[in-house]
Design a protein around this motif. Sequence first.
Motif, PDB file in Angstrom:
ATOM      1  N   LEU A  89       0.949  -1.021  -0.221  1.00 34.61           N
ATOM      2  CA  LEU A  89      -0.059   0.037   0.351  1.00 34.61           C
ATOM      3  C   LEU A  89       0.851   1.199  -0.131  1.00 34.61           C
ATOM      4  O   LEU A  89       0.538   2.350  -0.601  1.00 34.61           O
ATOM      5  N   VAL A  93       0.699   4.130  -3.027  1.00 34.15           N
ATOM      6  CA  VAL A  93       0.254   5.427  -2.725  1.00 34.15           C
ATOM      7  C   VAL A  93       1.453   6.608  -3.482  1.00 34.15           C
ATOM      8  O   VAL A  93       1.126   7.556  -3.853  1.00 34.15           O
ATOM      9  N   THR A 145     -10.907   1.442  -0.499  1.00 38.62           N
ATOM     10  CA  THR A 145     -10.313   2.669   0.003  1.00 38.62           C
ATOM     11  C   THR A 145      -9.096   3.030  -0.908  1.00 38.62           C
ATOM     12  O   THR A 145      -8.881   4.195  -1.310  1.00 38.62           O
ATOM     13  N   PHE A 146      -8.265   1.932  -1.323  1.00 38.19           N
ATOM     14  CA  PHE A 146      -6.759   2.541  -1.967  1.00 38.19           C
ATOM     15  C   PHE A 146      -7.020   2.421  -3.273  1.00 38.19           C
ATOM     16  O   PHE A 146      -6.288   3.037  -4.104  1.00 38.19           O
ATOM     17  N   VAL A 201      -5.963   8.164  -1.992  1.00 37.00           N
ATOM     18  CA  VAL A 201      -6.643   7.547  -0.755  1.00 37.00           C
ATOM     19  C   VAL A 201      -6.980   8.759   0.282  1.00 37.00           C
ATOM     20  O   VAL A 201      -7.964   8.607   1.270  1.00 37.00           O
ATOM     21  N   TRP A 202      -6.361   9.847   0.264  1.00 35.24           N
ATOM     22  CA  TRP A 202      -6.845  10.880   1.133  1.00 35.24           C
ATOM     23  C   TRP A 202      -7.925  11.712   0.728  1.00 35.24           C
ATOM     24  O   TRP A 202      -8.354  12.619   1.492  1.00 35.24           O
ATOM     25  N   ALA A 218     -10.554  10.000   0.102  1.00 37.23           N
ATOM     26  CA  ALA A 218     -11.643   8.810   0.036  1.00 37.23           C
ATOM     27  C   ALA A 218     -12.888   9.253   0.733  1.00 37.23           C
ATOM     28  O   ALA A 218     -14.022   8.668   0.682  1.00 37.23           O
TER      29      ALA A 218
END
Length: 483
Positions: free
Chosen positions: A80, A84, A154-155, A160-161, A163
Amino acid sequence: MADADTAAFAAPAILAEVKPAILTEVRPAELPRPPLVLNNRSFAWITDKICGIIEGPTPRWWWISFGLALFVASFTVAGLTYLVATGVGVWGLRSPANWGWAIVNFVFWIGIGHAGTLISAILCLLRQKWRTSINRAAEAMTIFAVVCAGIFPTFHVGRVWMAWYLFPLPNSNGIWQNFRSPLEWDVFAVSTYGTVSVLFWYVGMIPDLGVLRDRFTAAGKKFRAWFYGFFAMGWRGSNRHWSNYEMAYLILAGIATPLVLSVHTVVSFDFAVSLIPGWHTTIFPPYFVAGAIYSGFGMVLTLVLPLRAVLKLEDLVTQYHIDNMCKIALATGSMVGYSYMMEFFIAWYGANPNEGFTFINRAFGPYVWAYWTMVTCNVVVPQFFWFKSVRRNTAFVWILSILVNVGMWMERFVIIVTSLTRDFLPSSWGYFTPTVVDIFTFFGTFGVFSVLFLLFVRFLPLMPMAEIKAVTPQADAHAHPRH
């Protein structure tokens, strides 16, 4: 007048004595129910056994398992972090398979969690007493599976920030959610499911947390007494506390019961409301629910059987419990097999050439290995549970339970990937291959799940003590005395 009254009172007695002759000849057999706690264990033994798992020193096997689980979980953290930093393309998402493993793993983990709600809620409402020894572990499994499932969507959003845009919150960009999309329905269904599962799990633990608080207080361990006392919420075991507890537990069971059916139904709508061949079918909701319960019970067996052996819980998790779980796996596995056959029938009967090609392609196309692995694990494997000799061989049952979840992961892979890689336009056909990051991220979630489950086993009561005591013979004031 007195004679009339006497006759009136005597009439029911005379009628009561007149019985059909058949009742004097037939003696219905009383089928003995297998005990849910073996060896006539006392209340004190049950309390000491369950609390002893927490109170005793941490065993070596736990440290080894926890270290291994942390190592495997680090794969997900590394995957992950790299995703990102680099972008979602590292997951191997290529046109036409733009969902790939992310959605496969999401549906897989959501399905794992279904057995916990089924055992806790539906079997509770149906007054199935055999659920008592396994419901707490199954509820914990549900929560941890939802945590693992939530990682992937979510990812998958990329940033992801961002979401939180999935939720209907006011924002300066004027972005609003598309409530006609089943992906948005997933957000609400899964978040509701996770919230109710946590509440159900926690409320059921309150009496046991009160017991642990009192035992640690008596032992002079102040911090642990404060810790368990804080979460016990002032539990004293009074009549009023038990009355409120049972009512709250029953209400939560009623709320959770529809979720067993609705959550995986909504997940199935991710596919069923689309026009992709192989997805656009009305059989998906019941088919997905049956598959979720099937995989959930497979995971319960995978977790409970080793714990039963290591912690020496054979008197609490009996062969009767294993038999019942195997039978439910057999029933739901047979439903899944029936769904496979009906998919081919519907494709033929509907006379849609695109649907017909999709199912022929699944069985004999480039993913033939995945399809027949799925059929073997989900249709052939559960048929072994017909035999009592198999159900009594716990090592063999444990191996079969692992194959159950291998098959259910393959099912999600087959449904998603075969339809995406062979859609309406032959020029866009392709072949999906997972990347190393895909593989690391997925297999690391088993480490995340194991870390959470091992922490639960070590620090929280594995079984509901009060409920287990309630199903013992000595809890029944009207039970026949033992000679």
